[in-house]
Design an enzyme around this catalytic site. Sequence first.
Site, PDB file in Angstrom:
ATOM      1  N   HIS A 211     -51.830 -97.041  24.652  1.00  0.00           N
ATOM      2  CA  HIS A 211     -51.761 -98.447  24.273  1.00  0.00           C
ATOM      3  C   HIS A 211     -52.502 -99.281  25.312  1.00  0.00           C
ATOM      4  CE1 HIS A 211     -49.196-102.343  24.031  1.00  0.00           C
ATOM      5  NE2 HIS A 211     -50.317-102.466  23.349  1.00  0.00           N
TER       6      HIS A 211
ATOM      7  N   LEU B 287     -52.707 -99.820  30.998  1.00  0.00           N
ATOM      8  CA  LEU B 287     -52.676 -98.831  29.925  1.00  0.00           C
ATOM      9  C   LEU B 287     -51.294 -98.193  29.918  1.00  0.00           C
ATOM     10  CD1 LEU B 287     -53.742 -96.783  27.830  1.00  0.00           C
ATOM     11  CD2 LEU B 287     -54.626 -95.426  29.752  1.00  0.00           C
ATOM     12  N   GLU B 288     -50.639 -98.204  28.745  1.00  0.00           N
ATOM     13  CA  GLU B 288     -49.390 -97.478  28.547  1.00  0.00           C
ATOM     14  C   GLU B 288     -49.710 -96.147  27.882  1.00  0.00           C
ATOM     15  OE1 GLU B 288     -45.392 -99.730  27.390  1.00  0.00           O
ATOM     16  OE2 GLU B 288     -47.112-100.515  26.277  1.00  0.00           O
ATOM     17  N   VAL B 289     -49.427 -95.063  28.562  1.00  0.00           N
ATOM     18  CA  VAL B 289     -49.526 -93.742  27.942  1.00  0.00           C
ATOM     19  C   VAL B 289     -48.148 -93.404  27.384  1.00  0.00           C
ATOM     20  CG1 VAL B 289     -49.882 -91.285  28.348  1.00  0.00           C
ATOM     21  CG2 VAL B 289     -51.426 -92.959  29.383  1.00  0.00           C
TER      22      VAL B 289
ATOM     23  N   THR C 211     -44.157-102.732  26.839  1.00  0.00           N
ATOM     24  CA  THR C 211     -44.740-104.072  26.914  1.00  0.00           C
ATOM     25  C   THR C 211     -44.598-104.834  25.605  1.00  0.00           C
ATOM     26  OG1 THR C 211     -46.934-103.162  26.411  1.00  0.00           O
ATOM     27  CG2 THR C 211     -46.368-103.456  28.735  1.00  0.00           C
TER      28      THR C 211
END
Length: 524
Positions: free
Chosen positions: A260, A271-273, A309
């Site tokens: 994301h 960056l959200e993994v 988030t």
Amino acid sequence: QTIEEIAARTFRSRGGRRATSSGLRNFVLDRTNAGHTFLLRKAKERILARTKGKYPAPLAILDVVGTGMDKGPRRGYEAEARAFGQLARSVTARHLMQLFFSANTAKKDPLSTPSGTPLRSFERLGIVGAGSMGIGLAAQILHRRALPLQVHDLQTGNLTRCLAAVDQYLGQQVALSRLPRHRLPLLRGLLSTTTSYEGFRHADLIFEAVPEELGLKREVLHELEQVNQGRAVLASCTSSLPIKHLVPDLAHPEQVLGMHFCSPVATVQLLEVVRRDENPAELVRSAVAFGRTLGKHVIVVNDGAGFYTSRCLAAYLNEAAHLFFEGYRVEDLDKTMLEWGFPVGPMSLLDELGLDLATRTIQLLHQTFGTRMEPPEGWDLLLTDGRLGRKALKGFYTYSRKRGKTGRVDPTVYNLRPPTVTTLRNPDLVTVTRRLVLAFVNEAMHCFHDGTLRTPSDGDLGAVFGVGFPAYLGGPFSYLDHCGAARVVGELDDLANRFGDRFRPSQILCDSARAGATFHGARS
């Protein structure tokens, strides 16, 4: 001396030759007390416009410079030493240092650091979807990694716009001296577009960046797996859909994870993994490593609706919508949160994101979490009235096709509120701030309690670098440590009694309040 007297003396000293306006201006600004005063005043105005007075260091630096200019270097150095000592002990400095520690902690996360297993090498990349996310991601990959990249879209017009937008972005980087001009032809040559999946047959990493519709995303991932035969890592760029809902029809669901990228990709640093238990650890580590090569702060979160988030942001924006339908003015809500330190107001942000996307996210989270994410009565009227935000040139604000946002609230938006609701001319902005901030903070606590968020450090990083939670507060967990969990629980209970159960404090927050514990320990 007056500026006029200085100008006359300078003119005579040059034998009557007329000085250039810029030369005279620079002389006055550099060499006179009047010029120094003017410079410092203008610099202070610009600093306050950007920081809202929330960051003491820039103003202290300005004071030190002023002391040195007026009283000489020695007094300036003494002022600098005193100011540094005071700033180093300030609450803001502690919060910013905690944020620095959080960034370092994230780099040492076992799911982020290399182990004995080699990381995957991503050398051939693909993106499905040439919308704003696909374009932004393509531009970053070319700029930061210079890897062969193919972008897929069924609409040739979208692909044409993608090529133009990426070229424009790269040109801007050249103008800003962030990219050598001679590399432009190479980078342009690495990007290709297609309306078929044939070129994805040998890709190592494929990003799914199609619109936020469950059926469409499932279909795309299934087609990609068939073409690629399960060799590539498939990364969904969904902002809220659980990854487990995207993979039930796949032969290799373990190859799919979430990446994301918060929007806009070029400027937002997070960056959200999104991982699931089925994902091999080396696949997660490889995704994290790739994200870092794009210059991102990377946090690893567990799968679930909205991830981290988007859940916090949705709670914040949903509360702003409640306030709007209670009678608060759009400009008051935005101004209040700008003054508190957010980079953009909630109503402006709803226009930027698009009310259609915001609605889908809120509906998903309402179905998942119940009352806590219940939208206000009247929300649907915004959609039926065509108020999709900037992209439709119609939202809470007015827009021009040529100039974009005009900065003026569209007065007709107030017609969508129930006739019994009157616009509040003297709003309680303290309560507005408490409701919006604590909606965000409490949802962060829920994410930590249910395991979506793995550490408080990740929570602070994600909030600050992903959705603009004010950095001077260090993030929601640092903010809680500063305020004290017991005080925040008391405020949430008060808001719940006045405005509804969506403000009931998270269990982990209540537990912390009873134990007198902090989330960051001694460092906070």
